[in-house]
Design a protein around this motif. Sequence first.
Motif, PDB file in Angstrom:
ATOM      1  N   LEU A   1      83.048  71.466 -19.825  1.00  0.00           N
ATOM      2  CA  LEU A   1      81.637  71.847 -19.669  1.00  0.00           C
ATOM      3  C   LEU A   1      80.819  70.967 -20.586  1.00  0.00           C
ATOM      4  CD1 LEU A   1      79.501  74.019 -18.578  1.00  0.00           C
ATOM      5  CD2 LEU A   1      79.609  74.875 -20.912  1.00  0.00           C
ATOM      6  N   THR A   2      79.762  70.360 -20.036  1.00  0.00           N
ATOM      7  CA  THR A   2      78.928  69.446 -20.813  1.00  0.00           C
ATOM      8  C   THR A   2      77.512  69.984 -20.942  1.00  0.00           C
ATOM      9  OG1 THR A   2      80.210  67.599 -19.928  1.00  0.00           O
ATOM     10  CG2 THR A   2      78.107  67.055 -20.976  1.00  0.00           C
ATOM     11  N   VAL A   3      76.971  69.905 -22.155  1.00  0.00           N
ATOM     12  CA  VAL A   3      75.554  70.208 -22.361  1.00  0.00           C
ATOM     13  C   VAL A   3      74.886  68.973 -22.962  1.00  0.00           C
ATOM     14  CG1 VAL A   3      75.824  72.694 -22.577  1.00  0.00           C
ATOM     15  CG2 VAL A   3      75.989  71.276 -24.622  1.00  0.00           C
ATOM     16  N   ARG A   4      73.614  68.799 -22.628  1.00  0.00           N
ATOM     17  CA  ARG A   4      72.871  67.600 -23.034  1.00  0.00           C
ATOM     18  C   ARG A   4      71.669  67.957 -23.905  1.00  0.00           C
ATOM     19  NH1 ARG A   4      71.367  62.791 -18.863  1.00  0.00           N
ATOM     20  NH2 ARG A   4      73.512  62.325 -19.443  1.00  0.00           N
ATOM     21  N   ASP A   5      71.447  67.181 -24.954  1.00  0.00           N
ATOM     22  CA  ASP A   5      70.245  67.285 -25.791  1.00  0.00           C
ATOM     23  C   ASP A   5      69.946  65.862 -26.293  1.00  0.00           C
ATOM     24  OD1 ASP A   5      68.171  68.185 -27.473  1.00  0.00           O
ATOM     25  OD2 ASP A   5      69.278  69.986 -28.020  1.00  0.00           O
ATOM     26  N   HIS A   6      69.041  65.705 -27.238  1.00  0.00           N
ATOM     27  CA  HIS A   6      68.782  64.346 -27.736  1.00  0.00           C
ATOM     28  C   HIS A   6      68.253  64.360 -29.158  1.00  0.00           C
ATOM     29  CE1 HIS A   6      64.667  65.416 -26.646  1.00  0.00           C
ATOM     30  NE2 HIS A   6      64.222  64.342 -27.228  1.00  0.00           N
TER      31      HIS A   6
ATOM     32  N   ASP B   1      75.505  64.027 -25.056  1.00  0.00           N
ATOM     33  CA  ASP B   1      76.269  64.900 -24.161  1.00  0.00           C
ATOM     34  C   ASP B   1      77.518  65.370 -24.886  1.00  0.00           C
ATOM     35  OD1 ASP B   1      74.473  64.357 -22.098  1.00  0.00           O
ATOM     36  OD2 ASP B   1      75.655  62.670 -21.372  1.00  0.00           O
TER      37      ASP B   1
ATOM     38  N   TRP C   1      76.022  53.065 -23.776  1.00  0.00           N
ATOM     39  CA  TRP C   1      76.333  54.381 -24.358  1.00  0.00           C
ATOM     40  C   TRP C   1      77.723  54.324 -24.981  1.00  0.00           C
ATOM     41  CZ3 TRP C   1      75.085  53.394 -19.313  1.00  0.00           C
ATOM     42  CH2 TRP C   1      76.089  53.482 -18.342  1.00  0.00           C
ATOM     43  N   ALA C   2      77.967  55.254 -25.909  1.00  0.00           N
ATOM     44  CA  ALA C   2      79.246  55.268 -26.615  1.00  0.00           C
ATOM     45  C   ALA C   2      79.729  56.699 -26.748  1.00  0.00           C
ATOM     46  CB  ALA C   2      79.098  54.640 -27.995  1.00  0.00           C
ATOM     47  N   SER C   3      81.052  56.857 -26.892  1.00  0.00           N
ATOM     48  CA  SER C   3      81.609  58.201 -26.943  1.00  0.00           C
ATOM     49  C   SER C   3      82.788  58.287 -27.904  1.00  0.00           C
ATOM     50  CB  SER C   3      82.087  58.618 -25.543  1.00  0.00           C
ATOM     51  OG  SER C   3      83.097  57.736 -25.106  1.00  0.00           O
TER      52      SER C   3
ATOM     53  N   VAL D   1      70.497  60.193 -26.328  1.00  0.00           N
ATOM     54  CA  VAL D   1      70.729  61.341 -25.453  1.00  0.00           C
ATOM     55  C   VAL D   1      72.189  61.742 -25.682  1.00  0.00           C
ATOM     56  CG1 VAL D   1      70.833  62.171 -23.077  1.00  0.00           C
ATOM     57  CG2 VAL D   1      68.983  60.632 -23.792  1.00  0.00           C
TER      58      VAL D   1
END
Lengths: 132, 132, 132, 132, 132, 132
Positions: free
Chosen positions: E4-9, E35, E125-127, E33
Motif C-alpha cells: 500500500l502506497t501513500v503520497r505526500d511531499h 511515496d 526519482w530515487a528510492s 514528492v
Amino acid sequence: MFGLTVRDHMMIAHSFNGEVFGPAQKLHGATYVVDVTFERHQLDEDDLIVDIGLASEVLKDILSEFNMKNLDEIPELAGRNTTTEFMARMVFDRVARAIHEGRLGETGRGIASLKVTLSESHIAWASYHAGI
Amino acid sequence: MFGLTVRDHMMIAHSFNGEVFGPAQKLHGATYVVDVTFERHQLDEDDLIVDIGLASEVLKDILSEFNMKNLDEIPELAGRNTTTEFMARMVFDRVARAIHEGRLGETGRGIASLKVTLSESHIAWASYHAGI
Amino acid sequence: MFGLTVRDHMMIAHSFNGEVFGPAQKLHGATYVVDVTFERHQLDEDDLIVDIGLASEVLKDILSEFNMKNLDEIPELAGRNTTTEFMARMVFDRVARAIHEGRLGETGRGIASLKVTLSESHIAWASYHAGI
Amino acid sequence: MFGLTVRDHMMIAHSFNGEVFGPAQKLHGATYVVDVTFERHQLDEDDLIVDIGLASEVLKDILSEFNMKNLDEIPELAGRNTTTEFMARMVFDRVARAIHEGRLGETGRGIASLKVTLSESHIAWASYHAGI
Amino acid sequence: MFGLTVRDHMMIAHSFNGEVFGPAQKLHGATYVVDVTFERHQLDEDDLIVDIGLASEVLKDILSEFNMKNLDEIPELAGRNTTTEFMARMVFDRVARAIHEGRLGETGRGIASLKVTLSESHIAWASYHAGI
Amino acid sequence: MFGLTVRDHMMIAHSFNGEVFGPAQKLHGATYVVDVTFERHQLDEDDLIVDIGLASEVLKDILSEFNMKNLDEIPELAGRNTTTEFMARMVFDRVARAIHEGRLGETGRGIASLKVTLSESHIAWASYHAGI
C-alpha cells in the motif's frame, strides 16, 4: 491572466436516471480528483493569487459535504444526475460562495474566475469554468 | 463553460519535409495520446455534456483512420507535414463533422466548441481549440 | 525478468466494517485504475510477454464482474472489507485463473508471476504481487 | 487557436516575506516543472507552431538564469516574493522577449500568446497566460 | 506480497559538496514528492495492510522534520550530501522506527518491508527498499 | 536496495511479423518514454547511486541509436519483432555495457542491477529487470 490550482479528492457512491446511462443506472461509485483553479488579473501585494494554505483548507471543507457519501441521499441533489460535469458545477458554486463570504481572505475577493475540474479516471474528466 | 474530456491514443509512422525538421525528416513514428474536450454552455436534460460512451466510441472510430498506419501513405495528407499540431487539427475536423452529422446524438448538437490535444511525449504536446 | 503492464479501470460503490475505517463505514465509492503486470523470464517466439490485445480484453472482462456495481451486494465478497489491497488480490486471482485456463493463449502459460495495482486516488494505491 | 507545449524544470531555493507565508518564510526550496505553451492562429508554412527543438533550447537557456540558484540572491527579484505565480510571470516575460528578438526564428514571430505553468508539487501549480 | 502506497511531499533547500555535483554545489532546492509503500505478506483481520489514515498522518509528521527547511542546517545531516537517494533512506529509517514504536497501530507491526521513493522532477526519482 | 531512475524518450517506426500482431503488422510507430533505474546496495562516498548528469547523457546517447529511425532498417534487429518488451531489453543491454566500460564513472561500477521500462502509451508499458 494568472491562475493557481490546488488538488484534492473525494470518494462517492451514486446512481443515474435515464437510459443513456446504461449500466451506470445502478448504484456504483467514483473517486473524483478535484482541481480548483483560482484566476485573477493581477497578483496581490504579497505576489499571490490566493493564500494556498487557506485555499486547500476551504477546498477540503467543501469536499467533506460529499466525500465518503452516497450522493443519492443528499437532499439538495435530489432529481439531478450527479454526473462528473454536474458535480464540477456543484464544487464551483461552493468555492465561489466561499470567496464571496471572505473565507479566502480579503485579497481573495480579487479572484475574477474559477475553473473546477473533476477527474473520474485516467481517461475522462470534466470541468466548469466561469467568472464569479 | 462546461467541458468533458475523453482520452484515447494512436500509434503512427511518418516523416517530415523541410530542413527545420532535422533528423525527423527520416521515417520515424509516434504515439499520440489524444484528449478531446467537448464544451457547451449548459448541460443537457440528463445533466450531461455528451454521452461519454458514445464520445469514446466515435473518437476510437476517428483515430482508426490513422492508427497503426504510415501517415505518409494517406492521400488526404499528401504534401503536408503531419506534425502534432497539424494532426490535432485533423482530429478536430473529424470530431466536429461527427457532431454535425448527429453521431454524438441529438443533444450532442448543443456542443459549442472542441479542444483536441495530442501528446507526443512526456515533454511535448499540441492542441487545436475552436468553435464548431 | 520481463514485465508487460496494461491499464484499465472500474467504478464501484462499497462500505466497510470496523471502527478503523471511520467515515468509510458508510456507503461511498471509488474509481480503481487497475494495472496488471504480466511477468516472465523469457520472451515467447514472437518476442512477446503476452498478446497485449488479448490481455486487455481479458482484463476488461474480469473487471466487468465489479465495474458499475455495489460490492456490498456481491455474494462472494460478503463478510470481507473490499479495501483497495483486498480488491487487488481479487483481480490477481481472476487473472491467474484466466492464464491457467488458457484464455491468454498457449504462450500465455509461460507467465511466471503477476502484479496487480489498484490506484484509488492521486495519493494512494495498493498492489498484490506473487507467482502464479 | 493552435497551441504547442514544451516541458522542462528548474530547482531553486528561496524564502518569503509576510505572515501569510507561515513556515515558508524560512529558507526552503522547490522543483518547478515548467510548461510553456506557444499559441498562434495559423500554422506556419511547415505546418508548425514553432520549431520545437529551438523552443526547447530557448526555454532551457531561460531557466538557467534561475536553476540551481537561491532566488533570494538575484538582484532583479529583490523585494518580491518569488511565489510560483510570480515566477510563472518571470518566465513568461523572458520567453516573450526571446520571441520578439527573433530567437525562435522568423516564423516564431507569428506567435500570438503564451501560457507558462509552473508545477510546484503533485497538488499545486500556477500559470500566467497573456498575449505578447 | 501486498503493498500500500501513500503520497505526500516536502519542499527543501540544500547544497552539495564534491565536484561531481557541478552547479548543484551552490544553494538550491527541490520539491520531493514522497511515496511510501508498506509491504506485508498477509492482510490483517480488517483486510488492511495498514490504517491508511494513520499512515498518512505519520508520514506528514515525519516529513515536517525536513519540509520548509534548509537541509544544510540540520545537525543530523551534517557532512552528508542530502541527495534524493540519501533522503529516501532518511525517510525510510523514520517510517521503520515509527512502525517499531507502534505508531502505525498494533497490526502495523505486521509490515515486513518498506519502499520509499522521492521524485525530484518529472524525469528523475530515487528510492530505498528493504525489510524492516 | 537503492534505486535511481532517469527518464528520456525515443520516437521510432517499425512493423511486426506474425498473425498475433493483427494491424500492427503494417508499418506504424511509437513514442517510447524510457525509464532506466540504476540499483545498488550502498551509496558511493558522495552519497550517490550514480552521477545523474552522466547517466542522463549516456541514456540519450544510447537512445540516439534508435531515435528518429525505422527499426525495420537496423541490421542488428533484423528477424526480430521490436516489441516494447524486446526494446526494453535492447536498451538494458546497452546501459549494462556502458557501465562495464566505465562510461558511468568508476563508482558507477558499483551498480548491481538495472530496470528499463518503456511506456508506449498511457495504458501500456514493458520492462526488463536483471542483475548486470
